[in-house]
Structures are given as C-alpha cells and as structure tokens.
Design an enzyme around this catalytic site. Structure first.
Site, PDB file in Angstrom:
ATOM      1  N   ASP A 108       0.694  -1.080  -0.064  1.00 34.40           N
ATOM      2  CA  ASP A 108       0.015   0.061   0.011  1.00 34.40           C
ATOM      3  C   ASP A 108       0.737   1.100   0.174  1.00 34.40           C
ATOM      4  OD1 ASP A 108      -2.675   1.674   0.057  1.00 34.40           O
ATOM      5  OD2 ASP A 108      -3.387  -0.436   1.170  1.00 34.40           O
ATOM      6  N   ASP A 210      -3.048   4.889  -2.529  1.00 32.85           N
ATOM      7  CA  ASP A 210      -4.141   5.181  -1.124  1.00 32.85           C
ATOM      8  C   ASP A 210      -4.588   6.976  -2.106  1.00 32.85           C
ATOM      9  OD1 ASP A 210      -5.868   4.488   0.854  1.00 32.85           O
ATOM     10  OD2 ASP A 210      -4.885   6.861   1.446  1.00 32.85           O
ATOM     11  N   GLU A 269      -6.392   3.405  -5.718  1.00 33.17           N
ATOM     12  CA  GLU A 269      -7.965   3.374  -5.281  1.00 33.17           C
ATOM     13  C   GLU A 269      -8.476   5.298  -5.651  1.00 33.17           C
ATOM     14  OE1 GLU A 269      -9.951   4.049  -0.385  1.00 33.17           O
ATOM     15  OE2 GLU A 269      -7.819   4.912  -1.033  1.00 33.17           O
ATOM     16  N   HIS A 331     -11.737  -3.809   3.640  1.00 33.10           N
ATOM     17  CA  HIS A 331     -11.037  -3.376   4.806  1.00 33.10           C
ATOM     18  C   HIS A 331     -12.446  -2.045   5.096  1.00 33.10           C
ATOM     19  CE1 HIS A 331      -8.220  -0.896   2.884  1.00 33.10           C
ATOM     20  NE2 HIS A 331      -8.454  -0.374   3.991  1.00 33.10           N
ATOM     21  N   ASP A 332     -12.954  -1.476   4.538  1.00 28.95           N
ATOM     22  CA  ASP A 332     -13.990  -0.406   4.335  1.00 28.95           C
ATOM     23  C   ASP A 332     -14.959   0.082   4.797  1.00 28.95           C
ATOM     24  OD1 ASP A 332     -11.268   1.248   4.952  1.00 28.95           O
ATOM     25  OD2 ASP A 332     -10.937   1.972   2.650  1.00 28.95           O
TER      26      ASP A 332
HETATM   27  C1  NOJ Z   1      -8.932   4.922   2.300  1.00 31.01           C
HETATM   28  C2  NOJ Z   1      -8.275   3.092   3.037  1.00 31.01           C
HETATM   29  O1  NOJ Z   1      -8.758   2.730   2.359  1.00 31.01           O
HETATM   30  C3  NOJ Z   1      -8.571   3.650   4.443  1.00 31.01           C
HETATM   31  O2  NOJ Z   1      -8.612   2.490   5.248  1.00 31.01           O
HETATM   32  C4  NOJ Z   1      -7.871   5.536   5.405  1.00 31.01           C
HETATM   33  O3  NOJ Z   1      -8.543   5.814   6.157  1.00 31.01           O
HETATM   34  C5  NOJ Z   1      -7.894   5.998   4.352  1.00 31.01           C
HETATM   35  N1  NOJ Z   1      -8.068   6.326   2.796  1.00 31.01           N
HETATM   36  C6  NOJ Z   1      -6.910   7.232   4.477  1.00 31.01           C
HETATM   37  O4  NOJ Z   1      -5.828   6.707   4.319  1.00 31.01           O
END
Ligand code: NOJ
Length: 538
Positions: A108, A210, A269, A331-332
């Site tokens: 990441d 990210d 992302e 994970h979100d």
């Molecule tokens: C996206 C990530 O997937 C998330 O887990 C994170 O909190 C935010 N970006 C900030 O980096």
C-alpha cells in the site's frame, strides 16, 4: 502464451488478488496483533500447496511505522516496517517465500498524506520559514475563518486545522493526524519517488495507491460548489480538492518510473463514485495506472440487475483498452456476506456472489476471510478500536472494526490467530466457521472458492476472454458468455431463492455448479435455474 514463452497478457489481468489486513491475519509473537511473519507462515493457505486457495497476488495494507491513528494509513517512515509488524528482514523473507509460491506481493502506498508525527510534518510545522514548510498544504485563514469550504472525506467537518504557533491552517481530509502533502513541491515529489524506488528495488510487485485522486488541489483554493444530492457526503462537489489535472501528470510520471522495472502493477484507489472519473486515471493511452478499484459492488443491494448495470457501465467507461476490477469486500466496508445475509440462504448467496466475482471480466480482489464466509464481527461501542470510526448507514455497525476481526483458521481458542489477547474480539462463530473445518467439508464455501479458482486458472475465457450478457438481471438472473478463441463458457446465476426460467438457447455440460453434478448436460432453453443456483457450462 506467445512463442517466446511469455504470456501475451500482463500477469495482473489473469490474476486473482487477496487483500490482507496485517493486524488481523496471523499473530506470531503473542501480542494479539498480526505480523509479517504471520503472513509468511500462512502463505500455504494462499498458494503453492495441495490445500491452498489458489490466489496469485496479495495486497498487504500498510505495515510502515505509524502512531496508528488510522491503523497505518498515517505513516511516519515510508522506508521501514513498524515494530508491531516485524522488520524489514521479515518483509524480505515474506517476499522470498511468496515468490517461491508464485504469489506476487503488492503493498500500500499512502502518498496523499503522512502522519502528523512524520519528521517532515514536524519540520514543516516548526516555522513558516522551514525548508519543508511547502511540503504540506498550509494556508492562512480567510476573514478570520477557515481558508475555504472544503470538507473532510468521511464526515462533514472542515478539512482545515489551525496551528496556533504559525497561525495558519493545514489541510487534512481524513483525521486531523493525516496532513496532506503538497505534490506541487518538487522536493516532496522527489522524496516520494525515492520511496517508490526503494520498494521496487526491494522486489515488491506493485502498489495499491491510497486515495490517488486527492494528490493535487486547486492552486487558488477555490470553494467547492454545493451539491444537494441525497448522500450527505456529497453536500459539496469536490471540484477543486479532487481529480485535478496535476494528479494525472503525477500518475504518468509514476508509471514511467515503474515501467523501468519488469512486470509491476499500479492499482489506484480513486475515491469517487463515478466510473468515468475513476477510469480516467488509467490514462488516455495506457500511460497512467494499470487498474483502479470499482467500489460499486460494495454498496449494491442483492439484485442481479443492479450488478449488471453497474459493471456494464464500468465496461463502457473503460472502453477496449481499460481493465476492470471486481471487489465485494474490503477493509473499509462491511463484509458482503453480512450485507447479503438472509437466514439459511446466506451461504448460497455467498456462493452465487463468489461465482459472479470470479467469472466477470476483470481482476477480482478477495478480502481475507471471505473464502470461508467470514461474517462482520459484533463490536460494541465500548470495544471500538477504529479511530476514524466510519459508520455505514443503514447497517448499525460501529467503525470499520467489524470487517477487520481476526482471521478464523481453526476452532480453537482465538481461532488459531493468536496465543495472546486478540486486538479485536474473534467472532464466536469461528468454532464452526474456520479454514481447518471447511477444508474437510466437501461443500464448504472454502472448497467452492478453491474449485472456482482452479477452474479459472484452467480456462483463459474466464479471465481474459470476452464477455457478453444474455440476461441482464431480468427475473433476477444473470446469464453471460465468456469466450476466447474456441473456448466458450456460459455462467448462469439466479439471485432469487425461487426457481427462474432462463429461456435462452444455451446448452452445455456442467463445469461447476451449486446444484448440479459436473458433466451433467443442461439446456437452458428448456430447463429452469433452481433458487440461488450458480452454474457454469462449457
Ligand atoms: C483509504 C483507506 O482504504 C482507508 O482505510 C484510510 O482510512 C483512508 N484511505 C485514509 O488513508
């Protein structure tokens, strides 16, 4: 394969990825938190042995030194490993062992912001005259107020934070501990490129980037226009703080750098709901990222037509050159099996979803635990660990902890995850839902995934083949054809729990099915699909 022996498709187009949240995969030192050695120890589960799942690549969420205000998405040193997760030596060993098992390793890259404890930010904050002042986004107030109306990414608060000492605001659209860097500053950019080269030289196979569409901000810091769309996150259009032209330039530079190495992959992302906007980060002539995430499936209700319409839109926006990704969980967001839970039908739904995910055109990204149908954990408010604490409406789940509970390896105490006290409670259902037991249950979700992955590897039609939809969700059924050369595979998925008529001239032998025996002859012009049936014909 071409005559030179090298596949004409880049590896990542045929690959199936598996996301690992390192805190929760395997703890080896008893501190209750997963670590890199733990991932290495569990690689056989992923590929290379007779009981493996059969994936091709892992994406590991951040493991860099961090005060853990956002569990690693707040970095203090980009070129090291947090002690909690191990050491650089452990990472090297992980790379070696993964590669031995034909598993690529993607890490990441969090380049939009650092931790507020990073030495760069501390220096930047120390004085307006600091040589690193311009490495971050500082701005003076406007008429005694915040510099502009930009809001945070996950709630409606302002994205600006005041610094008493230097009497200016810094920008931070996640938590206040994640100040955003200034990509217009060349020194900062070079420092980031140095990080990229460091990891490429070490042998990682690529990066997940990210919030890549946040890198550049409008030079004049104009107010965002208001928007009255129903989702509160969209109360303003992010016209000036996201998706700026400069970000495309950065992506191009990054791609050039990465292309100097062999076979690396960049996965973005893009924090934006619009497929076209996301696809724009692949570049007009395949000169930016290789893939971007499609998050539409993470919020789709259980309806065949919705899945079709959403993926069809992506295919349209990606055109002939772009390449899709398919993700149901990460994970979100709450795990998809929890989103689609419906009593006794839950497991069948999970299988229909798995067949869809692993046979649509595009690269699938599995989330650890989904292969055993892991559920969202029940985390009480008092147990909440996620400092960011997104609450996903309408599911009454607190923070993002429910989807981050420890991997369920077996039915013993702590599910084989840790000998200490796990950082988040292990789901009590691990006694019956775990890797060990599911390996020996013929019809388990795990064996369903394993078989799907095995078949996918044997049939290029399922990965790089064309896709044509014959039923687009009518009667809650998806029917599509994947083909390459002479190979044709049909996939029929009934999202309804009652039988559904297909009425399409599609015949073949069962390659794999939830309800039918391998080799059985099927003619869908005459036969129905049973409730929640998922069948592949060849
Ligand atoms: C996206 C990530 O997937 C998330 O887990 C994170 O909190 C935010 N970006 C900030 O980096």
């Amino acid at each position: 394969m071409s005559s030179s022996g090298k596949d004409k498709y880049p590896w990542w187009k045929k690959a199936v990825f598996y996301e690992i949240y390192p805190r929760s995969f395997q703890d080896t030192n008893g501190n209750g938190v997963g670590d890199l050695k733990g991932i290495t120890q569990r690689l056989d589960h992923l590929n290379g042995s007779k009981d493996s799942l059969g994936i091709d690549a892992i994406w590991i969420c951040p493991f860099f030194p961090s005060p853990m205000k956002d569990f690693g998405y707040d970095i203090t040193d980009y070129k090291a490993v947090d002690k909690l997760f191990g050491s650089l030596k452990d990472l090297k060993e992980l790379l070696t062992e993964a590669h031995k098992r034909n598993i690529k390793v993607v890490i990441d890259l969090v380049l939009n912001h650092t931790s507020d404890q990073h030495s760069w930010f501390k220096e930047s904050k120390s004085s307006k005259k600091s040589p690193k002042r311009d490495w971050y986004i500082w701005h003076k107030g406007r008429n005694g107020k915040k510099p502009n109306n930009w809001i945070a990414s996950i709630d409606l608060r302002s994205a600006w934070f005041y610094d008493e000492k230097t009497k200016e605001f810094y920008l931070s659209t996640f938590s206040k501990h994640q100040p955003e860097v200034n990509w217009r500053n060349n020194e900062l950019k070079e420092a980031m490129w140095d990080v990229v080269r460091f990891w490429l030289d070490l042998g990682v196979d690529g990066f997940r980037l990210d919030v890549v569409n946040f890198y550049y901000k409008d030079k004049e810091f104009k107010d965002n226009p208001l928007s009255f769309e129903p989702n509160p996150r969209l109360f303003q259009k992010h016209k000036y703080d996201r998706n700026q032209p400069g970000t495309h330039k950065v992506c191009k530079e990054l791609r050039k750098m990465v292309d100097k190495y062999e076979d690396k992959v960049l996965i973005g992302e893009v924090f934006d709901a619009r497929a076209g906007q996301c696809a724009s980060f692949l570049g007009k002539s395949d000169d930016e990222l290789h893939m971007v995430f499609n998050f539409h499936f993470l919020i789709r209700p259980w309806k065949a037509a919705g899945f079709h319409d959403s993926i069809a839109k992506w295919y349209r926006k990606l055109g002939d050159t772009g390449w899709a990704t398919i993700t149901l969980s990460n994970h979100d967001q709450p795990r998809h099996i929890g989103r689609y839970k419906k009593g006794k039908l839950t497991e069948l739904r999970a299988k229909v979803a798995a067949m869809m995910m692993l046979t649509l055109r595009g690269t699938p990204f599995l989330y650890y635990g989904e292969e055993i149908g892991m559920m969202n954990g029940t985390i009480k408010k008092s147990q909440l660990k996620d400092p960011v604490g997104i609450r996903t409406w309408p599911l009454k789940l607190f923070g993002r902890d429910p989807e981050r509970t420890p991997m369920q390896w077996d039915g013993t105490k702590n599910a084989g995850f840790s000998k200490g006290t796990p950082w988040l409670p292990v789901n009590p259902d691990h006694k019956t839902r775990n890797v060990k037991d599911q390996l020996s249950e013929k019809d388990s979700i795990l064996n369903f995934y394993r078989e799907l992955l095995r078949i996918r590897r044997e049939h290029d039609a399922l990965s790089v083949g064309r896709i044509e939809f014959l039923k687009k969700g009518e009667d809650d059924v998806l029917l599509y054809k994947r083909s390459i050369g002479k190979e044709v595979v049909h996939i029929a998925l009934n999202f309804h729990h009652r039988p559904r008529i297909v009425a399409k001239k599609v015949k073949g032998k069962v390659l794999f099915s939830t309800h039918r025996k391998k080799g059985e002859k099927v003619d869908f012009s005459k036969e129905e699909l049973k409730g929640l049936e998922a069948t592949m014909l060849i």
